[in-house]
Design an enzyme around this catalytic site. Structure first.
Site, PDB file in Angstrom:
ATOM      1  N   THR A  59       4.230   4.898   6.146  1.00 49.53           N
ATOM      2  CA  THR A  59       4.763   4.498   5.015  1.00 49.53           C
ATOM      3  C   THR A  59       4.784   5.676   3.942  1.00 49.53           C
ATOM      4  OG1 THR A  59       3.271   2.586   5.159  1.00 49.53           O
ATOM      5  CG2 THR A  59       4.178   3.085   2.985  1.00 49.53           C
TER       6      THR A  59
ATOM      7  N   LYS B  12       9.020  -2.275   2.382  1.00 50.24           N
ATOM      8  CA  LYS B  12       7.431  -2.039   2.221  1.00 50.24           C
ATOM      9  C   LYS B  12       6.959  -1.914   0.965  1.00 50.24           C
ATOM     10  CE  LYS B  12       3.399  -0.828   3.803  1.00 50.24           C
ATOM     11  NZ  LYS B  12       2.686  -1.580   4.788  1.00 50.24           N
TER      12      LYS B  12
ATOM     13  N   LYS C  17      -1.504   5.610  -2.365  1.00 48.53           N
ATOM     14  CA  LYS C  17      -0.261   6.480  -2.036  1.00 48.53           C
ATOM     15  C   LYS C  17       0.698   5.470  -2.299  1.00 48.53           C
ATOM     16  CE  LYS C  17       0.153   6.596   2.159  1.00 48.53           C
ATOM     17  NZ  LYS C  17       1.400   5.953   3.158  1.00 48.53           N
TER      18      LYS C  17
HETATM   19  P1  NAP Z   1      -4.687   7.885  10.065  1.00 53.13           P
HETATM   20  O1  NAP Z   1      -5.748   6.931  10.799  1.00 53.13           O
HETATM   21  O2  NAP Z   1      -5.269   8.393   8.781  1.00 53.13           O
HETATM   22  O3  NAP Z   1      -3.853   8.658  10.852  1.00 53.13           O
HETATM   23  C1  NAP Z   1      -2.879   9.648  10.542  1.00 53.13           C
HETATM   24  C2  NAP Z   1      -2.262  10.357  11.515  1.00 53.13           C
HETATM   25  O4  NAP Z   1      -1.272  11.094  11.371  1.00 53.13           O
HETATM   26  C3  NAP Z   1      -3.303  11.069  12.519  1.00 53.13           C
HETATM   27  O5  NAP Z   1      -3.102  10.909  13.868  1.00 53.13           O
HETATM   28  C4  NAP Z   1      -3.249  12.383  12.030  1.00 53.13           C
HETATM   29  O6  NAP Z   1      -3.465  13.593  12.944  1.00 53.13           O
HETATM   30  C5  NAP Z   1      -1.701  12.399  11.708  1.00 53.13           C
HETATM   31  N1  NAP Z   1      -1.435  13.470  10.562  1.00 53.13           N
HETATM   32  C6  NAP Z   1      -1.604  13.456   9.391  1.00 53.13           C
HETATM   33  N2  NAP Z   1      -1.081  14.521   8.733  1.00 53.13           N
HETATM   34  C7  NAP Z   1      -0.580  14.984   9.591  1.00 53.13           C
HETATM   35  C8  NAP Z   1       0.326  16.438   9.888  1.00 53.13           C
HETATM   36  N3  NAP Z   1       0.709  17.163   8.362  1.00 53.13           N
HETATM   37  N4  NAP Z   1       0.631  16.624  11.023  1.00 53.13           N
HETATM   38  C9  NAP Z   1       0.626  15.973  11.883  1.00 53.13           C
HETATM   39  N5  NAP Z   1      -0.038  15.053  12.019  1.00 53.13           N
HETATM   40  C10 NAP Z   1      -0.699  14.662  10.706  1.00 53.13           C
HETATM   41  O7  NAP Z   1      -3.788   6.735   9.168  1.00 53.13           O
HETATM   42  P2  NAP Z   1      -3.181   5.244   9.719  1.00 53.13           P
HETATM   43  O8  NAP Z   1      -4.123   4.410   9.281  1.00 53.13           O
HETATM   44  O9  NAP Z   1      -2.839   5.220  11.260  1.00 53.13           O
HETATM   45  O10 NAP Z   1      -1.820   5.185   8.756  1.00 53.13           O
HETATM   46  C11 NAP Z   1      -0.709   5.952   8.996  1.00 53.13           C
HETATM   47  C12 NAP Z   1       0.427   5.344   8.450  1.00 53.13           C
HETATM   48  O11 NAP Z   1       0.512   3.896   8.476  1.00 53.13           O
HETATM   49  C13 NAP Z   1       0.152   5.772   6.784  1.00 53.13           C
HETATM   50  O12 NAP Z   1       1.637   6.088   6.117  1.00 53.13           O
HETATM   51  C14 NAP Z   1      -0.526   4.334   6.350  1.00 53.13           C
HETATM   52  O13 NAP Z   1      -0.221   4.095   5.038  1.00 53.13           O
HETATM   53  C15 NAP Z   1       0.312   3.522   7.132  1.00 53.13           C
HETATM   54  N6  NAP Z   1       0.233   2.079   7.461  1.00 53.13           N
HETATM   55  C16 NAP Z   1      -1.366   1.923   7.594  1.00 53.13           C
HETATM   56  C17 NAP Z   1      -1.825   0.730   7.995  1.00 53.13           C
HETATM   57  C18 NAP Z   1      -3.546   0.564   8.002  1.00 53.13           C
HETATM   58  O14 NAP Z   1      -3.954  -0.654   7.807  1.00 53.13           O
HETATM   59  N7  NAP Z   1      -4.137   1.583   8.504  1.00 53.13           N
HETATM   60  C19 NAP Z   1      -1.107  -0.443   7.579  1.00 53.13           C
HETATM   61  C20 NAP Z   1       0.352  -0.163   7.375  1.00 53.13           C
HETATM   62  C21 NAP Z   1       0.690   1.052   7.223  1.00 53.13           C
HETATM   63  P3  NAP Z   1      -5.262  13.847  12.932  1.00 53.13           P
HETATM   64  O15 NAP Z   1      -5.788  12.793  14.000  1.00 53.13           O
HETATM   65  O16 NAP Z   1      -5.176  15.161  13.416  1.00 53.13           O
HETATM   66  O17 NAP Z   1      -5.908  13.717  11.515  1.00 53.13           O
END
Ligand code: NAP
Length: 288
Positions: free
Chosen positions: A97, A172, A240
């Site tokens: 997102t 979104k 965010k």
């Molecule tokens: P998350 O669990 O915090 O995972 C983030 C991922 O991105 C991790 O694999 C992290 O690596 C990686 N990452 C972050 N910064 C990075 C960088 N600079 N370089 C390389 N890798 C990087 O987050 P999530 O919940 O999966 O969400 C991911 C996206 O989906 C976000 O944009 C969020 O807004 C969106 N989203 C989430 C949900 C939800 O319910 N969680 C629902 C809809 C949309 P590390 O493991 O090394 O930290």
């Protein structure tokens, strides 16, 4: 079956990549914290790469699901970014997102290298990712979308091309704008029911069959009434997302007074220690 890479094995990416492998696609994974990628390979096979650049080489489609605009820039055009090794004719599908602006920017850079870029944010949360039941909103060119859509279907119940680059992210944003005000309304309703001496459970059972019904009501009223927030979609992520909406509204002239207010309410929840609490924690601010 396609040859694909998945960058970012977080709460969302880890199970999304699993569904790709389960459908028989050849999956190479990259995660910044290497241990997660190694764990994923030990469970689901495939290969772990040390950098996005290495993961992307020779793939038909490269998926990403990282945190925000800066993270996305890093894994695409950064020093070890995926764009450097992607073949002409390949497709980058971004499930982060992020802003519509970065989607347009990266689509422009990709186009010059002969790569198609599709912004494809998702809704459905962790449960949707685990169950392969996400809704995917896409922006990009129709031919690339047509190739990517059957592969995206590995983890989606619905996927739709909304328009040119950025249209997925804009859709979104609408999703998040609709949720923000609704959750605040639900929080106020449950808070009011408790103050009025009503049984919140009975109230919701009565009104959830009528016009007040919503996904948030059905899935969150119990935990809201009980003050439980240690799960779900984190307040930090919602801030965010709302920040992205408010910046976009400043440029397109849309009026988002309630969204702006709820964003400030979430800032208060953060200062109450609720950065990782589910977005339904708006009620906690009313009951301090
Ligand atoms: P998350 O669990 O915090 O995972 C983030 C991922 O991105 C991790 O694999 C992290 O690596 C990686 N990452 C972050 N910064 C990075 C960088 N600079 N370089 C390389 N890798 C990087 O987050 P999530 O919940 O999966 O969400 C991911 C996206 O989906 C976000 O944009 C969020 O807004 C969106 N989203 C989430 C949900 C939800 O319910 N969680 C629902 C809809 C949309 P590390 O493991 O090394 O930290």
């Amino acid at each position: 079956m396609a040859k694909v890479a998945f960058l970012g094995l977080g709460v969302m990416g880890y199970p999304m990549a699993r569904h790709l492998a389960a459908k028989g696609h050849e999956v190479t994974v990259y995660n910044r914290t290497r241990a997660k990628a190694d764990k994923w390979v030990s469970e689901h096979g495939g290969r772990a790469a040390a950098t996005p650049r290495e993961a992307a080489a020779g793939q038909e489609i490269v998926f990403a699901c990282v945190g925000n605009d800066d993270d996305l820039r890093q894994v695409t055009t950064g020093p070890d970014g995926a764009f450097a090794t992607m073949d002409k004719g390949s497709i980058f599908v971004d499930h982060t997102t992020a802003s519509a602006e970065i989607a347009r920017e990266l689509a422009g850079i990709a186009e010059k290298a002969g790569i198609a870029f599709i912004d494809a944010p998702v809704s459905g949360g962790q449960a949707g990712a685990e169950n392969g039941q996400l809704t995917v909103m896409c922006g990009g060119e129709a031919p690339a979308y047509a190739k990517a859509e059957p592969v995206i279907a590995s983890f989606a119940k619905a996927c739709r091309l909304m328009g040119p680059s950025g249209a997925g992210q804009l859709t979104k944003m609408v999703n998040q704008i609709c949720i923000a005000g609704l959750v605040q309304g639900l929080a106020e309703g449950i808070h009011f029911a408790k103050r009025a001496g009503l049984d919140p459970e009975a109230v919701i059972q009565a009104i959830s069959k009528g016009a007040a019904q919503s996904w948030q009501m059905e899935n969150r009223y119990k935990t809201m009434a009980a003050g439980q927030f240690d799960f779900g979609f984190a307040v930090d992520w919602m801030r965010k997302d709302l920040g992205i909406c408010l910046v976009e509204a400043r440029s397109n002239g849309a009026h988002l007074p309630v969204t702006a207010l709820v964003d400030q309410f979430y800032a208060e929840v953060q200062s109450m220690g609720g950065k990782r609490w589910d977005t339904s924690s708006l009620i906690a601010r009313l009951e301090r």
